[in-house]
Design a protein around this motif. Structure first.
Motif, PDB file in Angstrom:
ATOM      1  N   UNK A 123      36.604 -27.853   9.681  1.00  0.00           N
ATOM      2  CA  UNK A 123      35.350 -28.599   9.772  1.00  0.00           C
ATOM      3  C   UNK A 123      35.216 -29.484   8.553  1.00  0.00           C
ATOM      4  N   UNK A 124      34.993 -30.760   8.797  1.00  0.00           N
ATOM      5  CA  UNK A 124      34.795 -31.733   7.725  1.00  0.00           C
ATOM      6  C   UNK A 124      33.310 -32.063   7.664  1.00  0.00           C
ATOM      7  N   UNK A 125      32.724 -31.811   6.508  1.00  0.00           N
ATOM      8  CA  UNK A 125      31.296 -32.038   6.310  1.00  0.00           C
ATOM      9  C   UNK A 125      31.139 -33.234   5.368  1.00  0.00           C
ATOM     10  N   UNK A 126      30.593 -34.325   5.891  1.00  0.00           N
ATOM     11  CA  UNK A 126      30.442 -35.552   5.106  1.00  0.00           C
ATOM     12  C   UNK A 126      29.098 -35.523   4.388  1.00  0.00           C
ATOM     13  N   UNK A 127      29.135 -35.680   3.069  1.00  0.00           N
ATOM     14  CA  UNK A 127      27.933 -35.606   2.246  1.00  0.00           C
ATOM     15  C   UNK A 127      27.414 -37.018   1.939  1.00  0.00           C
ATOM     16  N   UNK A 128      26.103 -37.193   1.975  1.00  0.00           N
ATOM     17  CA  UNK A 128      25.513 -38.506   1.702  1.00  0.00           C
ATOM     18  C   UNK A 128      24.064 -38.317   1.289  1.00  0.00           C
ATOM     19  N   UNK A 129      23.526 -39.331   0.653  1.00  0.00           N
ATOM     20  CA  UNK A 129      22.117 -39.356   0.271  1.00  0.00           C
ATOM     21  C   UNK A 129      21.658 -40.803   0.338  1.00  0.00           C
ATOM     22  N   UNK A 130      20.808 -41.115   1.328  1.00  0.00           N
ATOM     23  CA  UNK A 130      20.276 -42.463   1.473  1.00  0.00           C
ATOM     24  C   UNK A 130      19.147 -42.696   0.480  1.00  0.00           C
ATOM     25  N   UNK A 131      18.741 -43.945   0.365  1.00  0.00           N
ATOM     26  CA  UNK A 131      17.585 -44.260  -0.472  1.00  0.00           C
ATOM     27  C   UNK A 131      16.331 -43.809   0.264  1.00  0.00           C
ATOM     28  N   UNK A 132      15.423 -43.103  -0.405  1.00  0.00           N
ATOM     29  CA  UNK A 132      14.223 -42.612   0.286  1.00  0.00           C
ATOM     30  C   UNK A 132      13.269 -43.753   0.636  1.00  0.00           C
ATOM     31  N   UNK A 133      12.425 -43.493   1.631  1.00  0.00           N
ATOM     32  CA  UNK A 133      11.397 -44.437   2.058  1.00  0.00           C
ATOM     33  C   UNK A 133      10.038 -43.792   1.805  1.00  0.00           C
ATOM     34  N   UNK A 134       9.189 -44.502   1.065  1.00  0.00           N
ATOM     35  CA  UNK A 134       7.868 -43.977   0.723  1.00  0.00           C
ATOM     36  C   UNK A 134       6.808 -44.817   1.424  1.00  0.00           C
ATOM     37  N   UNK A 135       5.964 -44.165   2.236  1.00  0.00           N
ATOM     38  CA  UNK A 135       4.866 -44.837   2.922  1.00  0.00           C
ATOM     39  C   UNK A 135       3.549 -44.172   2.548  1.00  0.00           C
ATOM     40  N   UNK A 164      20.632 -30.864   2.660  1.00  0.00           N
ATOM     41  CA  UNK A 164      19.208 -31.175   2.529  1.00  0.00           C
ATOM     42  C   UNK A 164      18.830 -31.504   1.092  1.00  0.00           C
ATOM     43  N   UNK A 165      17.959 -32.490   0.967  1.00  0.00           N
ATOM     44  CA  UNK A 165      17.591 -32.987  -0.358  1.00  0.00           C
ATOM     45  C   UNK A 165      16.461 -32.163  -0.957  1.00  0.00           C
ATOM     46  N   UNK A 166      16.391 -32.192  -2.280  1.00  0.00           N
ATOM     47  CA  UNK A 166      15.290 -31.596  -3.022  1.00  0.00           C
ATOM     48  C   UNK A 166      14.382 -32.735  -3.500  1.00  0.00           C
ATOM     49  N   UNK A 167      13.058 -32.549  -3.357  1.00  0.00           N
ATOM     50  CA  UNK A 167      12.090 -33.590  -3.675  1.00  0.00           C
ATOM     51  C   UNK A 167      11.364 -33.252  -4.977  1.00  0.00           C
ATOM     52  N   UNK A 168      11.151 -34.274  -5.788  1.00  0.00           N
ATOM     53  CA  UNK A 168      10.323 -34.161  -6.989  1.00  0.00           C
ATOM     54  C   UNK A 168       9.332 -35.330  -6.985  1.00  0.00           C
ATOM     55  N   UNK A 169       8.035 -35.005  -7.041  1.00  0.00           N
ATOM     56  CA  UNK A 169       7.002 -36.038  -7.115  1.00  0.00           C
ATOM     57  C   UNK A 169       6.582 -36.224  -8.574  1.00  0.00           C
ATOM     58  N   UNK A 170       6.398 -37.494  -8.963  1.00  0.00           N
ATOM     59  CA  UNK A 170       5.960 -37.805 -10.324  1.00  0.00           C
ATOM     60  C   UNK A 170       4.784 -38.781 -10.286  1.00  0.00           C
ATOM     61  N   UNK A 171       3.816 -38.523 -11.172  1.00  0.00           N
ATOM     62  CA  UNK A 171       2.758 -39.499 -11.431  1.00  0.00           C
ATOM     63  C   UNK A 171       3.089 -40.142 -12.768  1.00  0.00           C
ATOM     64  N   UNK A 221      26.040 -32.762  -5.659  1.00  0.00           N
ATOM     65  CA  UNK A 221      27.156 -32.399  -4.791  1.00  0.00           C
ATOM     66  C   UNK A 221      28.023 -33.631  -4.570  1.00  0.00           C
ATOM     67  N   UNK A 222      29.320 -33.464  -4.667  1.00  0.00           N
ATOM     68  CA  UNK A 222      30.270 -34.574  -4.518  1.00  0.00           C
ATOM     69  C   UNK A 222      29.975 -35.702  -5.487  1.00  0.00           C
ATOM     70  N   UNK A 223      29.348 -35.387  -6.630  1.00  0.00           N
ATOM     71  CA  UNK A 223      28.989 -36.392  -7.628  1.00  0.00           C
ATOM     72  C   UNK A 223      28.053 -37.451  -7.062  1.00  0.00           C
ATOM     73  N   UNK A 224      27.253 -37.093  -6.069  1.00  0.00           N
ATOM     74  CA  UNK A 224      26.270 -38.029  -5.514  1.00  0.00           C
ATOM     75  C   UNK A 224      25.066 -38.057  -6.451  1.00  0.00           C
ATOM     76  N   UNK A 225      24.729 -39.221  -7.017  1.00  0.00           N
ATOM     77  CA  UNK A 225      23.613 -39.280  -7.958  1.00  0.00           C
ATOM     78  C   UNK A 225      22.270 -39.168  -7.253  1.00  0.00           C
ATOM     79  N   UNK A 226      21.244 -38.807  -8.017  1.00  0.00           N
ATOM     80  CA  UNK A 226      19.894 -38.764  -7.462  1.00  0.00           C
ATOM     81  C   UNK A 226      19.441 -40.167  -7.088  1.00  0.00           C
ATOM     82  N   UNK A 227      18.434 -40.212  -6.230  1.00  0.00           N
ATOM     83  CA  UNK A 227      17.872 -41.494  -5.796  1.00  0.00           C
ATOM     84  C   UNK A 227      16.353 -41.393  -5.865  1.00  0.00           C
ATOM     85  N   UNK A 228      15.684 -42.525  -5.952  1.00  0.00           N
ATOM     86  CA  UNK A 228      14.222 -42.476  -6.084  1.00  0.00           C
ATOM     87  C   UNK A 228      13.619 -43.769  -5.582  1.00  0.00           C
TER      88      UNK A 228
END
Length: 959
Positions: A123-135, A164-171, A221-228
């Motif tokens: 089984x090949x599991x492809x890892x990715x992290x898109x840019x989040x969308x904030x509405x 699955x991504x982990x979320x952090x909210x900042x003010x 994971x897989x050296x995928x950087x965080x996104x915000x």
């Protein structure tokens, strides 16, 4: 980054079975190279993860004799992602820039026709992290009448990721903690697509007007950087609103320019306006600027729904739609309907008559129809009634009803269709209505045309003659309603009743129906007829080709089976040998021809059975010979190379014989040997062998081969009467390991053969052999050794040149000979026999990169393990490194030098030795450097080695 994966199939050795032919057996998996995560799931299936966009390489190596064929198959990644199945016949499957839809289960199947095929999956599991969308969404509700209002704002952050991504909210820059702020709630909503976290701001406070950041992470994971993504919430934040410059339905003439403007009337931040079209893309001649869409010289193909959308991530997007219709008219048709109440099929005085007129148009409901009688406009009266839209006809049809027809009603009637105030040309249709000018149609098939015969590949014309006034078109269709016409349509219109078919194939054979159309003529029951198409083709024979082997002076029977033919009657059967008709041999008088004869050395050859049915001739071809089948080389011989005196070596050649009993007794083999890429044979020799047994291994030792040359070996079986076909293979020299004394096995690279070391072909550049006398006088003095480890000007060493054209992270790899080591146990049964790699290294310069030592264990597949690594400037002295390791089988040592950030980064090695037993630890650098699984050498210079080195230091401190 590259993922390199190997399926390693285990087999039962041939010497344990007593024969050389064996099938691929149950599989086990080994891996080499970099994977983000490698783990086993609950059914012992290996799972590999890889970053989206990286290179995936799956390698399936298998043993078996004859050599198995390998097939790769992929199944869908998930039920919702119907990724099509693909099959690749190759040992190695490479996917450049893998995408998320290419994840899933991959199967490797190896089959050589012997026993059961070996199958293994991964089984090949492809890892990715898109840019989040904030509405941003808000609700306003009254509480306690009009005393005060509560305004609640929801910030919704959505992202697609794996895992699955982990979320952090900042003010601002401060993380928001729900437990410390009663004015916020953070929760995960139900029924959302992707992963979503909502930040709820309850009853907005002044401090709530700030910059909010949603940061998502897959924990590197897989050296995928965080996104915000960041959103500024103010008291002016409002959702978008739009206003269109045109009506929701816009009708224009072709050739005009169209401008559609979408004005933003509200929204903060400033909304982004986009245009699209449904269901197609925007026309190529369109231009969008500042919310305005311009279409130049529109045509009917530009019609469609145009959508204007304004988005500022506050509330829901604002949308406006325009239905753009480009006027068009075509295909004006008419119908003459006699008095339907009295089942009439002709014009009769005193009965009603209806004339109908229809045009295909856009928009259909805007077409204006005008009726004329003898060029004079018709107005409604007791005898002439105009229906602008006839409810009994297709939508958009206008009809003229003639009530109780009189002689005065016999005239020429005209129907004119147009668009009022439009530049689209009008269409006109004239119909002459008299008792003599309108007669029912008669449909007939000409004599001899009921069955049309044509040869496959030819042209056929099916004819149905129609007579009547006016003469209606003829519609053709297949009599079998489940079959479409050759054009793919269900019906084809012909003006003259002639249907022409080109390049006819046998699947077009069958009945074709012709019938009169109900338009452009009388609207009465259609007349029908049928024409049978008979496609003739040459006989279909089996076999098309067959290889027939037989001993001499044995009876041979050749059978040619006629599977189908049209016409079915066979007109002639001829047997031919080597192009010459056989006059002395006759065929048996039967439906399927066959030929019997006794094979001898004079009648070997190619036999053809040529069968004709008057339409064409087909051939069964038989290659009849007493020559034996070819031999099949055995590629899994353990330790085939032996070192001889005088810089020579020997090679043990092994093979099996395919179907040895099929022909005359095999008495031996011809063996021809020549150097690679040379035409002249070094020697040819006949090797006498006892009559071979199917599946049994045969051997012959090739002596006096020159080190380190490679050779091509050709092998063919010999019988009393003939010689079989040659098969060939290449043999390559690799140095075996015979455990010499340590002092005798030190390689100082003094000879041009560099002790059997070789350059790796998959790297970026090569190591260079050099001494003081061959150095470049213009070289940099701040890097590289002056002399070899012994300090002599004549002594050689191996080094890498870091100057141009080399760039950072370029790698050079040097491979040792293959050391043939068995997995024997060490002292007191303590495990495998220990070995020592000892060498001197020189790493001087401010840009020194990495020097890595890998151990490549050879099995059915090669597995690389990093056993030693060093980085950076190590002074101007030669230093010694000793590495202890316990190989599980034959192995190679690989020295890998990785260029640093600049040209002052030369790395050198000298005096390499590989000995049996543990290293004698003196003033040297040991191999206690890396802990855990070795990283992939392709990603080593960046993050992997640093993390491993850190783990090593921590572990050493702990100890």
């Amino acid at each position: 980054m590259e993922l390199f994966w190997i399926l390693l199939f285990s087999i039962i050795p041939p010497y344990a079975r007593g024969q050389g032919v064996y099938a691929p057996a149950n599989a086990q998996i080994a891996h080499s190279g970099q994977a983000c995560v490698v783990k086993e799931d609950n059914i012992s299936e290996r799972i590999y993860t890889i970053r989206e966009g990286d290179r995936l390489e799956l390698q399936c190596l298998v043993k078996g004799h004859p050599r198995p064929q390998v097939r790769w198959t992929k199944t869908a990644g998930s039920a919702s992602d119907k990724f099509q199945e693909t099959s690749i016949y190759n040992e190695t499957l490479r996917i450049e820039g893998i995408q998320r839809v290419q994840g899933g289960r991959y199967y490797c199947k190896a089959d050589n026709g012997v026993g059961v095929a070996a199958i293994k999956s991964i089984r090949v599991d492809v890892q990715y992290l898109d840019k989040p969308v904030l509405t941003v969404h808000q609700t306003i509700s009254d509480v306690r009448g009009s005393y005060y209002q509560e305004k609640t704002v929801f910030l919704r952050c959505t992202v697609n990721s794996n895992p699955p991504a982990r979320f952090i909210w900042k003010r601002g820059t401060t993380p928001i903690e729900q437990s410390k702020d009663t004015g916020v709630d953070i929760y995960e909503p139900l029924y959302t697509q992707g992963e979503t976290k909502v930040l709820k701001l309850k009853n907005l406070r002044p401090k709530d007007f700030a910059n909010y950041t949603c940061q998502v992470s897959v924990r590197n994971v897989c050296d995928i950087p965080d996104n915000s993504v960041t959103f500024q919430l103010t008291n002016a934040t409002t959702p978008p609103a739009l206003r269109l410059s045109v009506n929701e339905t816009l009708v224009v003439d072709p050739g005009k320019d169209v401008t559609l403007s979408c004005e933003v009337t509200a929204g903060f931040p400033k909304p982004t306006v986009t245009w699209s079209r449904t269901p197609n893309a925007l026309p190529r001649n369109s231009r969008v600027r500042d919310g305005t869409l311009t279409l130049r010289s529109v045509t009917p193909t530009d019609s469609g729904f145009y959508n204007c959308t304004a988005v500022n991530n506050v509330g829901n997007p604002a949308k406006r739609n325009v239905n753009l219709i480009i006027r068009s008219m075509s295909n004006l048709t008419f119908q003459i309907t006699p008095d339907s109440n009295k089942d009439s099929e002709s014009i009769q005085m005193g009965r009603d008559l209806k004339l109908s007129c229809h045009v295909d148009a856009q928009p259909q409901d805007k077409v204006n129809y005008t009726w004329y009688k003898n060029a004079a406009p018709i107005y409604n009266s007791e005898s002439l009634i105009v229906l602008r839209s006839d409810p009994d006809m297709a939508p958009g049809t206008s009809s003229l009803e003639i009530v109780d027809m009189k002689f005065r009603d016999q005239a020429t009637y005209s129907c004119v269709a147009n668009f009022p105030a439009s530049t689209v040309p009008e269409l006109r249709m004239d119909v002459n209505i008299t008792q003599s000018s309108v007669t029912p149609p008669i449909l007939t098939v000409p004599a001899g045309g009921q069955v049309v015969s044509v040869r496959e590949g030819g042209t056929a014309e099916l004819v149905c003659l129609v007579d009547g006034k006016p003469r209606p078109p003829v519609l053709w269709s297949r009599a079998d309603k489940d079959l479409a016409m050759p054009t793919g349509e269900w019906a084809v219109e012909t003006r003259d009743g002639r249907l022409r078919l080109t390049s006819v194939t046998r699947d077009l054979m069958g009945a074709y129906r012709c019938q009169t159309a109900t338009y452009n003529g009388l609207n009465i029951k259609p007349r029908q007829a049928q024409v049978q198409l008979n496609v003739q083709y040459a006989p279909v024979l089996d076999p098309v080709f067959q290889d027939v082997r037989s001993p001499n002076y044995q009876l041979v029977t050749l059978r040619c089976v006629i599977q189908k033919s049209n016409p079915a009657r066979v007109t002639s059967v001829r047997w031919v040998r080597n192009g010459e008709p056989l006059s002395s041999l006759t065929t048996d008088p039967q439906e399927n021809p066959q030929l019997k004869f006794k094979l001898d050395p004079g009648n070997n050859g190619t036999y053809e059975c040529r069968v004709s049915n008057g339409v064409g001739t087909s051939t069964c071809t038989f290659n009849v010979t007493s020559r034996p089948y070819n031999a099949e080389f055995y590629y899994d011989t353990p330790n085939p190379i032996r070192i001889l005196k005088g810089n020579n070596y020997s090679y043990q050649l092994q093979w099996t014989q395919r179907e040895p009993q099929a022909t005359d007794r095999i008495i031996g083999y011809w063996i021809n040997v020549r150097k690679l890429q040379e035409k002249q044979n070094l020697f040819s020799k006949q090797v006498d062998k006892k009559e071979p047994v199917k599946g049994a291994l045969m051997s012959f030792t090739l002596n006096d081969l020159k080190i380190p040359l490679s050779y091509e070996v050709r092998l063919s079986p010999i019988t009393t009467y003939s010689t079989g076909d040659y098969v060939s293979r290449n043999i390559k020299y690799s140095e075996p390991y015979t455990y010499p004394r340590p002092s005798d096995h030190v390689c100082g690279f003094e000879d041009e053969r560099i002790c059997g070391f070789s350059q790796d072909r998959s790297d970026n550049f090569d190591w260079t052999r050099q001494n003081y006398l061959t150095q470049n006088p213009k070289r940099s003095s701040n890097t590289g050794p002056e002399m070899d480890r012994s300090g002599t000007k004549e002594g050689y060493y191996m080094y890498i040149e870091a100057s141009r054209p080399r760039v950072a992270d370029d790698a050079a790899r040097l491979l040792s000979p293959l050391y043939n080591v068995t997995a024997a146990r060490g002292p007191k049964g303590s495990g495998r026999v220990p070995h020592c790699i000892s060498f001197f290294y020189h790493m001087k310069g401010k840009h020194i990169g990495y020097l890595n030592v890998w151990m490549r264990v050879k099995g059915i597949a090669s597995v690389d393990n990093l056993v030693w690594s060093l980085k950076g400037n190590q002074s101007s002295d030669w230093k010694q490194a000793n590495i202890n390791f316990n190989p599980s089988g034959p192995f190679q040592v690989m020295f890998e030098a990785i260029r640093g950030s600049g040209y002052e980064g030369d790395i050198a090695i000298d005096d390499v030795s590989v000995t049996k037993g543990k290293c004698k630890q003196e003033n040297s650098v040991s191999n206690t450097v890396l802990i855990g699984r070795a990283p992939d050498r392709h990603s080593l210079p960046l993050a992997s080695l640093l993390s491993f080195a850190l783990c090593s230091c921590l572990l050493l401190l702990y100890r």
